[in-house]
Write an enzyme that holds these catalytic residues in place. Structure first.
Site, short mmCIF file in Angstrom:
data_model
loop_
_atom_site.label_atom_id
_atom_site.label_comp_id
_atom_site.label_asym_id
_atom_site.label_seq_id
_atom_site.Cartn_x
_atom_site.Cartn_y
_atom_site.Cartn_z
N ASP A 36 50.02 96.13 5.10
CA ASP A 36 50.11 96.11 3.63
C ASP A 36 51.29 95.26 3.16
O ASP A 36 52.33 95.21 3.83
CB ASP A 36 50.24 97.55 3.12
N ASN A 84 39.01 98.52 -1.33
CA ASN A 84 39.31 97.10 -1.56
C ASN A 84 38.13 96.36 -2.21
O ASN A 84 38.30 95.27 -2.76
CB ASN A 84 39.73 96.39 -0.27
C1 IPE Z 1 45.40 99.62 2.44
O1 IPE Z 1 46.15 98.82 1.60
C2 IPE Z 1 44.20 98.87 2.93
C3 IPE Z 1 44.48 97.79 3.89
C4 IPE Z 1 45.63 97.48 4.36
C5 IPE Z 1 43.32 97.06 4.32
P1 IPE Z 1 45.92 98.84 0.01
O2 IPE Z 1 46.90 97.88 -0.56
O3 IPE Z 1 44.50 98.61 -0.31
O4 IPE Z 1 46.28 100.35 -0.35
P2 IPE Z 1 46.82 101.00 -1.70
O5 IPE Z 1 45.89 100.58 -2.79
O6 IPE Z 1 48.20 100.49 -1.93
O7 IPE Z 1 46.83 102.47 -1.44
C1 IPE Z 2 47.19 94.07 2.45
O1 IPE Z 2 47.96 93.43 1.51
C2 IPE Z 2 45.92 93.32 2.76
C3 IPE Z 2 44.70 93.97 2.27
C4 IPE Z 2 44.62 95.13 1.67
C5 IPE Z 2 43.45 93.25 2.50
P1 IPE Z 2 47.71 93.63 -0.04
O2 IPE Z 2 46.72 92.63 -0.50
O3 IPE Z 2 47.36 95.05 -0.34
O4 IPE Z 2 49.15 93.27 -0.62
P2 IPE Z 2 49.96 94.05 -1.75
O5 IPE Z 2 49.95 95.50 -1.41
O6 IPE Z 2 49.26 93.79 -3.04
O7 IPE Z 2 51.32 93.47 -1.70
MG MG Z 3 48.43 96.70 -0.76
#
Ligand code: IPE
Ligand code: IPE
Ligand code: MG
Length: 262
Positions: A36, A84
């Protein structure tokens, strides 16, 4: 921050020094990772979010390399969650494209390293070209035994549990299973992670201290490691730090500490 973390942040410690601290006989056998912080990494640099996702793949390679070098037999990475799908369509399209590019490039390495690629999640929701590629690679690597790399795609822990319950209910309805035969083992046989040991260590980057629907059944006794480091910055030294932190933990599984006699 402890002394090692500070040293890693300021790059005043060499990777070898961290490696030397590791006890090779007590490494986690299964590491699960919530990758993340890609978007925030990009935003900090005034770059589009996709730049963060691209850099995130480089971090992934570092972590996979360490896992391979240390002979860690199971890794499960959270690449795309059920939730997502609620992101803007443009980001989903870019992410799916990046996934295809990555897998096309990595395919050869899975064979070289004898890595079994195991996609988990509601894969049927993936775009057809991604689904085809993912299924092909899973099929052609299914006999590899050096390491299993489970990749959670369109994955949601609750959805996985519901899918398992539906399959069990169907078996009961058909008369091939009676309700009292449903125990933990039977239930697990219907999870997409069937055959994998429960994770020993779960790493989540970016400072969020939540699970976000990742492996809720499987992580009941997993050691959790949260770090503020954004995923694209989670490299070899950061991985070693997580492993060292894990090795400081005493896993009791509900028992009394080993040093206490009754
Ligand atoms: C969790 O990250 C999902 C992945 C890393 C694929 P998110 O960014 O989607 O989670 P939340 O929304 O912060 O809980
Ligand atoms: C994790 O990074 C990757 C996926 C969930 C696919 P994010 O896209 O959630 O990045 P942040 O949390 O917005 O920084
Ligand atoms: Mg994220």
């Amino acid at each position: 921050m402890n002394e090692f973390e500070t040293a890693v942040e300021t790059r005043h410690i060499a990777e070898e020094e961290l490696r030397d601290q590791l006890e090779l006989e007590s490494l986690p056998q299964h590491i699960a990772i919530i990758m993340d912080g890609n978007g925030r990494w990009a935003a900090q640099r005034s770059l589009p979010r996709i730049a963060g996702h691209k850099e995130g793949l480089r971090a992934l390679q570092d972590v996979l390399d360490i896992g391979y070098e240390l002979n860690i037999p199971y890794l499960t990475i959270y690449a795309f969650s059920q939730e997502n799908w609620n992101r803007p369509e443009s980001e989903i399209r870019l992410l799916m494209g990046l996934l295809e590019q990555y897998l096309t490039k990595e395919r050869q390495r899975f064979h070289e390293r004898k890595v079994r690629f195991l996609p988990i999640g509601r894969l049927e929701q993936l775009p057809s070209s991604v689904l085809a590629l993912v299924s092909e690679i899973a099929d052609e690597t299914r006999h590899h035994t050096t390491q299993t790399l489970a990749v959670a795609l369109s994955y949601g822990g609750r959805a996985e549990i519901i899918d398992a319950v539906q399959q069990l209910a169907l078996e009961v309805q058909m008369g091939s299973l009676s309700p009292d035969q449903i125990d933990e083992d039977r239930f697990e046989q219907h999870l997409t992670t069937w055959g994998l040991p429960d994770p020993d260590l779960l790493i989540r980057t970016s400072g969020e201290t939540r699970i976000s629907n990742f492996l809720p059944w499987q992580i009941v006794y997993t050691e959790l490691y949260f770090t503020r480091t954004l995923w694209p910055d989670f490299r070899r030294c950061e991985t070693l730090l997580a492993l060292l932190d894990y090795q400081k933990r005493e896993r009791r599984f509900g028992r009394v500490p080993q040093t206490v006699s009754s």
